[in-house]
Design a protein around this motif. Structure first.
Motif, mmCIF file in Angstrom:
data_model
loop_
_atom_site.group_PDB
_atom_site.id
_atom_site.type_symbol
_atom_site.label_atom_id
_atom_site.label_comp_id
_atom_site.label_asym_id
_atom_site.label_seq_id
_atom_site.Cartn_x
_atom_site.Cartn_y
_atom_site.Cartn_z
ATOM 1 N N HIS A 198 -5.119 -11.598 -2.567
ATOM 2 C CA HIS A 198 -4.098 -12.604 -2.883
ATOM 3 C C HIS A 198 -4.326 -13.841 -2.026
ATOM 4 O O HIS A 198 -4.680 -13.735 -0.850
ATOM 5 C CB HIS A 198 -2.700 -12.072 -2.565
ATOM 6 N N ASN A 237 -1.601 4.056 -3.782
ATOM 7 C CA ASN A 237 -0.269 4.251 -4.354
ATOM 8 C C ASN A 237 0.735 3.225 -3.847
ATOM 9 O O ASN A 237 1.932 3.374 -4.039
ATOM 10 C CB ASN A 237 0.233 5.662 -4.039
ATOM 11 N N THR A 238 0.227 2.189 -3.201
ATOM 12 C CA THR A 238 1.121 1.149 -2.689
ATOM 13 C C THR A 238 0.438 -0.202 -2.805
ATOM 14 O O THR A 238 -0.780 -0.294 -2.778
ATOM 15 C CB THR A 238 1.515 1.403 -1.219
ATOM 16 N N GLY A 239 1.243 -1.220 -2.957
ATOM 17 C CA GLY A 239 0.676 -2.560 -3.015
ATOM 18 C C GLY A 239 0.714 -3.264 -1.682
ATOM 19 O O GLY A 239 0.619 -4.490 -1.631
ATOM 20 N N LYS A 240 0.848 -2.512 -0.576
ATOM 21 C CA LYS A 240 1.009 -3.154 0.729
ATOM 22 C C LYS A 240 -0.152 -4.092 1.001
ATOM 23 O O LYS A 240 -1.300 -3.795 0.688
ATOM 24 C CB LYS A 240 1.144 -2.125 1.850
ATOM 25 N N LEU A 241 0.171 -5.227 1.550
ATOM 26 C CA LEU A 241 -0.813 -6.265 1.833
ATOM 27 C C LEU A 241 -1.116 -6.347 3.321
ATOM 28 O O LEU A 241 -0.230 -6.196 4.161
ATOM 29 C CB LEU A 241 -0.304 -7.627 1.357
ATOM 30 N N ILE A 292 7.125 -18.635 1.091
ATOM 31 C CA ILE A 292 5.778 -18.189 0.716
ATOM 32 C C ILE A 292 5.689 -18.131 -0.803
ATOM 33 O O ILE A 292 6.545 -17.528 -1.462
ATOM 34 C CB ILE A 292 5.466 -16.808 1.314
ATOM 35 N N LEU A 317 -1.978 -16.963 -0.739
ATOM 36 C CA LEU A 317 -0.584 -17.366 -0.613
ATOM 37 C C LEU A 317 -0.514 -18.728 0.061
ATOM 38 O O LEU A 317 -1.402 -19.107 0.821
ATOM 39 C CB LEU A 317 0.189 -16.347 0.244
ATOM 40 N N PHE A 331 -2.790 -9.081 5.947
ATOM 41 C CA PHE A 331 -2.917 -10.527 5.917
ATOM 42 C C PHE A 331 -3.958 -11.053 6.893
ATOM 43 O O PHE A 331 -4.161 -10.495 7.977
ATOM 44 C CB PHE A 331 -1.571 -11.170 6.268
ATOM 45 N N ILE A 371 -2.769 -18.465 3.216
ATOM 46 C CA ILE A 371 -2.935 -17.116 3.746
ATOM 47 C C ILE A 371 -3.645 -16.241 2.723
ATOM 48 O O ILE A 371 -3.257 -16.210 1.547
ATOM 49 C CB ILE A 371 -1.571 -16.490 4.094
ATOM 50 N N MET A 408 -3.819 -13.912 -7.574
ATOM 51 C CA MET A 408 -4.188 -12.534 -7.280
ATOM 52 C C MET A 408 -5.463 -12.292 -8.077
ATOM 53 O O MET A 408 -5.492 -12.542 -9.285
ATOM 54 C CB MET A 408 -3.114 -11.543 -7.706
ATOM 55 N N ARG A 458 -5.177 -5.986 -0.681
ATOM 56 C CA ARG A 458 -4.711 -4.608 -0.873
ATOM 57 C C ARG A 458 -5.955 -3.741 -0.853
ATOM 58 O O ARG A 458 -6.806 -3.857 -1.743
ATOM 59 C CB ARG A 458 -3.959 -4.488 -2.191
ATOM 60 N N SER A 482 3.023 -17.223 -4.022
ATOM 61 C CA SER A 482 1.777 -16.588 -4.420
ATOM 62 C C SER A 482 0.996 -17.549 -5.302
ATOM 63 O O SER A 482 1.509 -18.022 -6.314
ATOM 64 C CB SER A 482 2.074 -15.292 -5.170
#
Lengths: 112, 112
Positions: free
Chosen positions: A33, A96-100, A43, A35, A102, A86, A48, A90, A45
């Motif tokens: 991503h 199983n998660t979209g946690k980013l 912030i 940002l 940075f 920024i 992606m 991922r 987006s």
């Protein structure tokens, strides 16, 4: 150890210049991503992407999966482009998660 | 306007206190992410909920907890606050786990 590296950290440009911000990452990713964070703090987006290239107006984002590298380009830069950009990824290991995760951000100032 | 709302916008409190930050995701989004942005650490992932279920946890302190309610809004609870907890706390939402994340305006927490 930061798994996402951006360069440069700071960038000053004259209005109209072509700008490139780089992002590299350590291991395989599912998506990257870009940002934008304005001085007020909000912030937004921008892109992606997981392969190839995307374009929106004067902004272009590219990614090279083999080289683990992405670039954000701004054509015909304008003072209103001044912001922190920024890069966030991922990682494929986070399926199983979209946690980013940075990068440190690139502070861009475009002077008139 | 991303469609993600966060309250309050600003919060000033004292060390040792407890606060609750609230996030309402975009209509239809099932994923809610919490991120912390401090001056020295940049943006860091705290926790991810998907449709009420915790999906991933980052380096979230034991003093911090979160939950996602049946109406999909989320709350981040910070207790025994320390000076170092002063930061911007962002909530982001996305439809699933692999989609673009939309960031709320953030809550600026100042611990005195």
């Amino acid at each position: 150890k930061n798994e996402v590296e951006q360069s440069p950290q700071n960038l000053t440009a004259q209005e109209g210049e072509f700008i490139t911000i780089n992002c590299s990452y350590s291991v395989g990713i599912s998506a990257l991503h870009w940002l934008q964070q304005h001085p007020g703090g909000g912030i937004v987006s921008l892109f992606m992407l997981s392969s190839g290239k995307k374009k929106h107006g004067r902004l272009i984002a590219t990614i090279n999966i083999q080289e683990k590298h992405s670039s954000l380009h701004i054509t015909a830069s304008h003072p209103r482009d001044s912001a922190v950009y920024i890069c966030a990824v991922r990682f494929r290991s986070s399926s199983n998660t979209g946690k980013l995760i940075f990068g440190q951000g690139t502070t861009l100032q475009v002077k008139p | 306007d991303s469609g993600v709302t966060q309250t309050p916008k600003h919060l000033i409190t004292a060390t040792g206190q407890r606060v609750t930050l609230r996030c309402s995701p975009r209509s239809g989004d099932l994923s809610v992410y919490w991120y912390q942005q401090s001056l020295d650490q940049g943006l860091q992932f705290l926790i991810h909920y998907y449709n009420g279920e915790e999906r991933a946890k980052g380096n979230i302190l034991e003093r911090f907890s979160a939950q996602q309610f049946p109406d999909l809004h989320s709350e981040l609870n910070l207790s025994s606050l320390e000076l170092g907890d002063s930061a911007l706390y962002f909530c982001a939402s996305s439809l699933g786990t692999a989609d673009t994340q939309y960031f709320g305006p953030g809550t600026r927490l100042t611990v005195l």
